[in-house]
Design a protein around this motif. Structure first.
Motif, PDB file in Angstrom:
ATOM      1  N   SER A  83       1.067  -1.213   0.012  1.00 13.02           N
ATOM      2  CA  SER A  83      -0.081  -0.042   0.008  1.00 13.02           C
ATOM      3  C   SER A  83       0.608   1.398   0.135  1.00 13.02           C
ATOM      4  N   TYR A  84       0.638   2.426  -0.676  1.00 13.26           N
ATOM      5  CA  TYR A  84       1.119   3.567  -0.712  1.00 13.26           C
ATOM      6  C   TYR A  84       0.199   4.558  -1.312  1.00 13.26           C
ATOM      7  N   THR A  85       0.780   5.810  -1.064  1.00 14.10           N
ATOM      8  CA  THR A  85      -0.240   7.100  -1.687  1.00 14.10           C
ATOM      9  C   THR A  85       0.658   8.093  -2.334  1.00 14.10           C
ATOM     10  N   ASN A  87       0.704  11.979  -3.541  1.00 15.61           N
ATOM     11  CA  ASN A  87       0.186  13.156  -3.400  1.00 15.61           C
ATOM     12  C   ASN A  87       0.860  14.396  -3.963  1.00 15.61           C
ATOM     13  N   VAL A 124      -7.404   2.326   3.046  1.00 16.20           N
ATOM     14  CA  VAL A 124      -5.996   2.530   2.589  1.00 16.20           C
ATOM     15  C   VAL A 124      -4.907   2.483   3.818  1.00 16.20           C
ATOM     16  N   PHE A 128      -1.847   9.703   3.820  1.00 14.78           N
ATOM     17  CA  PHE A 128      -1.803  10.627   2.877  1.00 14.78           C
ATOM     18  C   PHE A 128      -1.113  11.955   3.357  1.00 14.78           C
ATOM     19  N   GLN A 135      -5.097  13.443  -3.968  1.00 17.78           N
ATOM     20  CA  GLN A 135      -4.548  12.151  -3.071  1.00 17.78           C
ATOM     21  C   GLN A 135      -4.961  11.139  -3.930  1.00 17.78           C
ATOM     22  N   GLY A 137      -4.730   6.909  -3.655  1.00 18.22           N
ATOM     23  CA  GLY A 137      -4.397   5.665  -3.062  1.00 18.22           C
ATOM     24  C   GLY A 137      -3.885   4.561  -3.911  1.00 18.22           C
TER      25      GLY A 137
END
Length: 214
Positions: A83-85, A87, A124, A128, A135, A137
C-alpha cells in the motif's frame, strides 16, 4: 550553444551531467509518496518520476533508484504492506516537500521532521498528505527491474482518489493542475508552477487545421 555526442556526454563532470540529464526532459510532476511499515513507522518521500501507465485498469508507476547500497524506505514499506499513496506537491509547501529527500533514519517520520500532516482514509493502509489537494491511494501490482541502471519501476493500481476542491476538475474528468496548485520539478531541485495554456479537441486526421510555420 552546446552540442554533445555520446562519448562527450559520458566524459562530462559528474554533477554537471546529473543536473543536465535530469532537467533536459523538461518539467515532471512533483509528488510525495507516503508509506508505512508494519510497525507503524511512517515515511514520506518526494518523487519526480511518477507517470501514467494506463486508465483501464487504472495504473500509475514510478521509478525508484538502486537499493543495493542505500536503504530505500519507500520501497521497503511498499513491499511489506503493498500500500502507498501519491500526493501532489502544492505550491505553498515546496520547501517542506523538498526536505523529505534528506536521508532520515527509518524510525524518523518525514511528516513530523518536515512539518507535513499525515492523513488516513478508510481501506488505505498508507498515510496521505493532508496539505495536498489531490490524493491517490495505490495498491502494489508489479515491480519491474531495469537492468541498464539497476533501478526499479513500481507499478500500482489506483484504489482511491480524493480531490479536495470541486473546482479543480470539470464534468469530463479533466483536472486543472494550476487550480490545484500542483507543482512540477525540473532537475533535482528546481520547482515550477503550472499555467494552463489551452484545452484542445481530440485531433482527427481527416479534420485538422495545421497552424502555419512561424
Amino acid at each position: 550553444m552546446m552540442k554533445l555526442n555520446q562519448k562527450e556526454i559520458d566524459k562530462l563532470e559528474f554533477k554537471f551531467k546529473i543536473n543536465l540529464i535530469n532537467s533536459i526532459t523538461g518539467i515532471k510532476p512533483g509528488n510525495l509518496i507516503g508509506t508505512v511499515d508494519k510497525e507503524g513507522n511512517e515515511n514520506l518521500a518526494i518523487f519526480s518520476s511518477v507517470f501514467h501507465l494506463g486508465s483501464n485498469p487504472p495504473l500509475i508507476a514510478f521509478v525508484t533508484r538502486p537499493s543495493q547500497n542505500i536503504p530505500r524506505h519507500t520501497l521497503q514499506n511498499i513491499l511489506e504492506t503493498e500500500s502507498y499513496t501519491i500526493n501532489h506537491v502544492v505550491s505553498n509547501k515546496i520547501v517542506n516537500a523538498h526536505l523529505t529527500s534528506a536521508k532520515f533514519e527509518k524510525e524518523v517520520s518525514e511528516f513530523e521532521a518536515c512539518n507535513l500532516t499525515p492523513e488516513y482514509h478508510s481501506n488505505v493502509v498508507a498515510p496521505f498528505v493532508r496539505e495536498s489537494k489531490i490524493q491517490i491511494g495505490m495498491t502494489l501490482e508489479d515491480i519491474m527491474d531495469v537492468k541498464a541502471n539497476k533501478t526499479k519501476i513500481v507499478i500500482g493500481r489506483v484504489n482511491f482518489i480524493n480531490i479536495k476542491d470541486d473546482s479543480v476538475f470539470d464534468d469530463q474528468g479533466n483536472i486543472n493542475l494550476a487550480q490545484a496548485q500542483s507543482t512540477g520539478i525540473s532537475g533535482l531541485h528546481s520547482y515550477y508552477a503550472f499555467q494552463q495554456l489551452a484545452t484542445l479537441p481530440i485531433a482527427q486526421a481527416d479534420n485538422i487545421a495545421i497552424p502555419e510555420k512561424s
